[in-house]
Design a protein around this motif. Structure first.
Motif, short mmCIF file in Angstrom:
data_model
loop_
_atom_site.label_atom_id
_atom_site.label_comp_id
_atom_site.label_asym_id
_atom_site.label_seq_id
_atom_site.Cartn_x
_atom_site.Cartn_y
_atom_site.Cartn_z
N LYS A 335 -4.52 -4.33 2.09
CA LYS A 335 -3.24 -4.84 2.59
C LYS A 335 -3.06 -4.59 4.08
CE LYS A 335 -0.89 -4.30 -1.86
NZ LYS A 335 0.26 -3.73 -2.59
N GLU A 336 -3.54 -3.42 4.52
CA GLU A 336 -3.34 -3.05 5.92
C GLU A 336 -4.38 -3.68 6.85
OE1 GLU A 336 -3.57 1.14 5.39
OE2 GLU A 336 -1.40 1.40 5.15
N SER A 337 -5.61 -3.88 6.38
CA SER A 337 -6.70 -4.28 7.27
C SER A 337 -7.16 -5.72 7.11
CB SER A 337 -7.91 -3.35 7.05
OG SER A 337 -7.56 -2.01 7.28
N TYR A 338 -6.76 -6.41 6.02
CA TYR A 338 -7.28 -7.76 5.80
C TYR A 338 -6.16 -8.78 5.51
CZ TYR A 338 -11.78 -5.46 5.61
OH TYR A 338 -12.90 -4.72 5.92
N PRO A 339 -5.12 -8.80 6.32
CA PRO A 339 -4.07 -9.80 6.10
C PRO A 339 -4.62 -11.22 6.27
CG PRO A 339 -3.79 -8.75 8.24
CD PRO A 339 -4.86 -7.98 7.53
N ASN A 340 -4.15 -12.12 5.41
CA ASN A 340 -4.51 -13.54 5.43
C ASN A 340 -5.94 -13.82 4.96
OD1 ASN A 340 -1.93 -14.31 6.47
ND2 ASN A 340 -2.62 -13.63 8.49
N TRP A 341 -6.63 -12.80 4.45
CA TRP A 341 -7.94 -13.02 3.85
C TRP A 341 -7.74 -13.46 2.39
CZ3 TRP A 341 -13.19 -11.34 5.37
CH2 TRP A 341 -13.29 -11.10 6.74
N LYS A 342 -8.81 -14.00 1.81
CA LYS A 342 -8.83 -14.33 0.39
C LYS A 342 -9.82 -13.40 -0.31
CE LYS A 342 -7.33 -19.09 1.07
NZ LYS A 342 -7.61 -20.52 0.84
N LEU A 343 -9.44 -12.97 -1.51
CA LEU A 343 -10.17 -11.93 -2.21
C LEU A 343 -10.56 -12.43 -3.60
CD1 LEU A 343 -10.97 -8.82 -2.41
CD2 LEU A 343 -8.65 -8.46 -3.30
N SER A 344 -11.84 -12.31 -3.95
CA SER A 344 -12.33 -12.71 -5.28
C SER A 344 -13.18 -11.57 -5.83
CB SER A 344 -13.17 -13.99 -5.20
OG SER A 344 -12.39 -15.08 -4.77
N LEU A 345 -12.77 -11.04 -6.99
CA LEU A 345 -13.44 -9.87 -7.56
C LEU A 345 -13.85 -10.16 -9.00
CD1 LEU A 345 -11.03 -7.08 -6.26
CD2 LEU A 345 -13.15 -7.89 -5.20
N LEU A 346 -15.10 -9.83 -9.33
CA LEU A 346 -15.61 -9.98 -10.69
C LEU A 346 -15.52 -8.64 -11.40
CD1 LEU A 346 -17.03 -12.03 -12.64
CD2 LEU A 346 -19.18 -10.93 -11.95
N THR A 347 -14.92 -8.63 -12.59
CA THR A 347 -14.76 -7.38 -13.32
C THR A 347 -14.73 -7.66 -14.81
OG1 THR A 347 -13.39 -5.41 -13.62
CG2 THR A 347 -12.24 -7.48 -13.21
N SER A 348 -15.13 -6.66 -15.60
CA SER A 348 -14.93 -6.73 -17.05
C SER A 348 -13.74 -5.88 -17.46
CB SER A 348 -16.18 -6.24 -17.79
OG SER A 348 -16.36 -4.85 -17.58
N ASN A 349 -13.13 -5.22 -16.47
CA ASN A 349 -11.97 -4.36 -16.73
C ASN A 349 -10.80 -4.86 -15.89
OD1 ASN A 349 -10.09 -2.35 -17.11
ND2 ASN A 349 -11.49 -0.67 -16.73
N ARG A 350 -10.13 -5.88 -16.43
CA ARG A 350 -9.04 -6.50 -15.67
C ARG A 350 -7.93 -5.50 -15.37
NH1 ARG A 350 -5.88 -8.07 -12.75
NH2 ARG A 350 -4.89 -10.12 -12.55
N ASP A 351 -7.71 -4.56 -16.27
CA ASP A 351 -6.63 -3.60 -16.08
C ASP A 351 -6.88 -2.70 -14.87
OD1 ASP A 351 -4.85 -4.12 -18.39
OD2 ASP A 351 -6.66 -3.64 -19.52
#
Length: 705
Positions: A335-351
């Motif tokens: 939040k502090e260092s990457y404003p206006n970026w897009k983030l895509s994360l692959l996980t098997s643990n959505r929680d």
């Protein structure tokens, strides 16, 4: 014209169809889960083999039918003119996909196709080709589904996701075609195609697969260009001149990517692997790899871009306890260092991603290997990057209570001769856990939540516990162990939870014990029996002591240290008997003592020895395969204690304990045994277990003669 079937991982079929339509716009395609079908020329299949970044295999149909039995499959394969595809002096192999009632496993299906191929050559040439499962000259595939069965030639000869640049991988590698699918679903590929060249950053890059795939795409390097073996090379229908012309054209199309590609990982070893893999892929000069902590890494890219990563999943509980606080810190950093970026994360643990405190824009279901995963997209816009005071607040109801407990217990803890004690036991209904300290380690036991509590709420509260506890208890997150307590049935009562075999030594009132915090539900030392063990020690001087249902022998150790002239330790578990012996060795206890591995019910029934002090602490319930029948402490304790009474020497003492919360001692026990019975539950309850008055029940029974 041929019928082709192109396979991919389930969940990627729509992307594969889009890719094929982009590569070959004139083709008409349709898809089913994990596959795309089309009719085309051989050059079309070659083009997909060379250029598809999403395909696994490209299959050319040789025959199909509506059949479903093994005989139908043989008849279908027998209609193929196999000698028009390869020679009897070549090797082959057959893979098979699918099963039904008649063809109930893939080996049987493959065998039917193989038999038809062999019979074809024996009939024509009186010669049969050899099967080579590892590196055949040509490979075929049979497939069975609800619409019938088909036989194919495998043009690729192996999965196309293997690009041949990845000699080594990290701990949880991602397949190359799935890595490219992530780039497509993130939006990075679409923007690149539109001329919007955005930086790409993988903060947990592992062996570098996502960035290498991006670099090859941006460089217009055909993914199949450097593949050494193809399934069609030894096929009689192969057109080598056409194939070579396509390879030559692909060589010419390569270009400099002109995009910033950055990868970091906290593990220097895998960063080294990533660099090597990128060099093998021909794109090493286009990617910057660094050893860095994602929660602290500051970008130097001059405009917003995409963060795409295959993050650690926390499949093991020990990994989860380390990852939760890391992801909470990472959320603030993003939040502090990457404003206006897009983030895509692959996980098997959505929680686990909830710790980032971000609102997702889109989710896609993927399969990575055999693990079901979600690719979750976020936009780090103004709303998502807002950090409220509540977000920064480190305290919570649970954290405040745990701190309060430790403060109140501090004087008591310092006065005790032990480094094992309980600090929290479901004090707050919303945080239904018990927390125990074992030396420099902490064990969190999660009680099964009530059915009326929504699962997402119980998960969120547990995660809060796992984040706060290491900080408040002053331990590294990796020294926190999570266990879940629920009703165990059947074999699950006795199965290991883990296989780490990490044991530590702890101490209690002059004795030392081995405990295993990872592999079993219980650790090897029942902390609520601390005072009871001391009582046994005080009563053991010059006595013959029997410890029934001994578990790991902690009571036996105190009896021996108390001066017992003989300690007999009985348990039906070989693991626990060995554990008890090791606890004796740890305390340098010598002399003759008995360790007996046997069902306590059978053993006491046949025993002829007499004992001065007998300790009995049976389980609430057991139906182990080593027992005849089952054990229920409420149902069976009266008959069992009658047998124990017969083994008690004149003037002897029985200490009987159990942990069944609603247990009631049989009222006729005193009359039928002649024992004087006194309940001592309250006085055997240590201060750290005073919250729960029913943690155990305990009686002292003495011979009235």
């Amino acid at each position: 014209m041929y019928d082709f079937l192109v396979t991919t991982s389930k969940g990627l079929e729509q992307l594969l169809q889009q890719e094929i339509q982009h590569l070959l716009p004139e083709l008409e395609t349709n898809n089913r889960p994990g596959q795309v079908m089309f009719q085309g020329e051989l050059k079309d299949a070659y083009h997909i083999c060379l250029w598809s970044r999403l395909a696994n295999r490209v299959l050319l149909k040789l025959a199909s039918s509506k059949g479903s039995s093994g005989d139908d499959l043989y008849d279908l394969a027998n209609k193929v003119n196999w000698s028009s595809h390869f020679s009897p002096d070549q090797t082959f192999s057959v893979d098979f996909i699918g099963a039904n009632r008649d063809i109930n496993n893939t080996q049987f299906g493959a065998l039917k196709v193989k038999d038809a191929i062999v019979d074809h050559f024996k009939d024509l040439y009186d010669q049969r080709p050899n099967v080579d499962k590892h590196q055949p000259d040509i490979r075929f595939q049979g497939r069975l589904n609800r619409n019938g069965m088909s036989v194919y030639l495998d043009l690729a000869g192996g999965s196309l996701h293997q690009r041949m640049y990845r000699e080594r991988a990290g701990q949880a590698p991602i397949k190359e075609n799935l890595a490219f699918a992530m780039l497509m679903r993130s939006g990075w590929v679409d923007e690149f195609n539109q001329g919007h060249i955005k930086p790409l950053y993988d903060p947990m890059c592992g062996s570098g697969t996502i960035l290498i795939e991006a670099a090859q795409y941006a460089s217009n390097i055909a993914p199949g260009l450097y593949r050494e073996r193809w399934g069609f090379e030894n096929w009689k229908g192969h057109q080598p001149e056409l194939w070579q012309s396509m390879l030559d054209a692909a060589e010419i199309k390569q270009a400099v990517p002109g995009v910033a590609l950055v990868g970091t990982d906290i593990d220097a070893r895998v960063v080294h692997i990533a660099v090597k893999n990128a060099n093998l892929a021909g794109v090493g000069q286009f990617i910057r790899f660094e050893c860095a902590d994602a929660t602290k890494y500051n970008r130097d890219m001059n405009k917003p871009g995409y963060i795409v990563s295959n993050i650690p999943y926390g499949e093991r509980l020990g990994e989860l306890t380390q990852l939760l606080p890391l992801f909470k810190d990472w959320g603030f950093h993003l939040k502090e260092s990457y404003p206006n970026w897009k983030l895509s994360l692959l996980t098997s643990n959505r929680d686990m991603l909830r710790q980032l405190r971000l609102v997702a824009t889109k989710e896609y279901n993927f399969i990575n290997g055999n693990i079901e995963c979600q690719l979750v997209n976020f936009e780090l816009d103004e709303k998502n990057c807002h950090i409220s005071e509540n977000d920064r607040q480190q305290s919570s109801d649970f954290g405040n209570r745990l701190r309060k407990n430790l403060s109140k217990m501090k004087k008591w803890i310092n006065s005790q001769d032990t480094n094992c004690y309980r600090v929290y036991d479901a004090d707050l209904p919303d945080y239904n856990v018990a927390i125990d300290r074992y030396g420099e380690w902490v064990v969190v036991q999660e009680y099964a939540p009530p059915k009326q509590i929504p699962q997402h709420k119980s998960i969120a509260r547990l995660q809060e516990v796992l984040i706060a506890t290491p900080e408040i208890m002053g331990i590294p997150p990796e020294q926190l162990v999570l266990k879940t307590r629920k009703v165990q049935k059947g074999k699950a009562q006795y199965e290991k939870l883990d296989k780490q075999s990490n044991e530590i030594q702890v101490y209690e009132n002059g004795a030392r014990f081995w405990v295993n915090l990872h592999d079993y539900l219980d650790t090897g030392l029942f902390l609520d029996h601390r005072i009871t063990r001391q009582k046994v020690k005080e009563l053991s001087k010059d006595k013959r002591v029997l410890n029934l249902f001994s578990y790991t022998g902690s009571v036996s150790v105190f009896a021996a240290l108390g001066g017992a002239k003989l300690v007999t330790t009985v348990d039906m578990s070989n693991t626990y008997i060995k554990w008890a012996k090791r606890n004796f060795e740890l305390n340098d206890i010598r002399g003759y003592h008995q360790f007996i591995r046997e069902d306590c019910l059978s053993w006491i029934r046949n025993c002829e020895q007499q004992f001065d002090l007998i300790f009995v602490d049976p389980p609430s319930f057991s139906n182990s395969k080593n027992m005849t029948g089952s054990w229920d402490v409420q149902r069976d304790h009266l008959g069992f204690l009658k047998m124990v009474r017969k083994r008690l020497a004149p003037g002897g003492t029985i200490i009987f304990s159990n942990n069944l919360r609603n247990f009631a001692l049989a009222p006729e026990l005193a009359e039928e045994t002649g024992l004087k019975i006194q309940e001592i539950s309250a006085e055997t309850l240590p201060q750290d277990f005073q919250r729960n008055k029913k943690i155990h029940h305990c009686w002292i029974m003495t011979d009235g003669d």
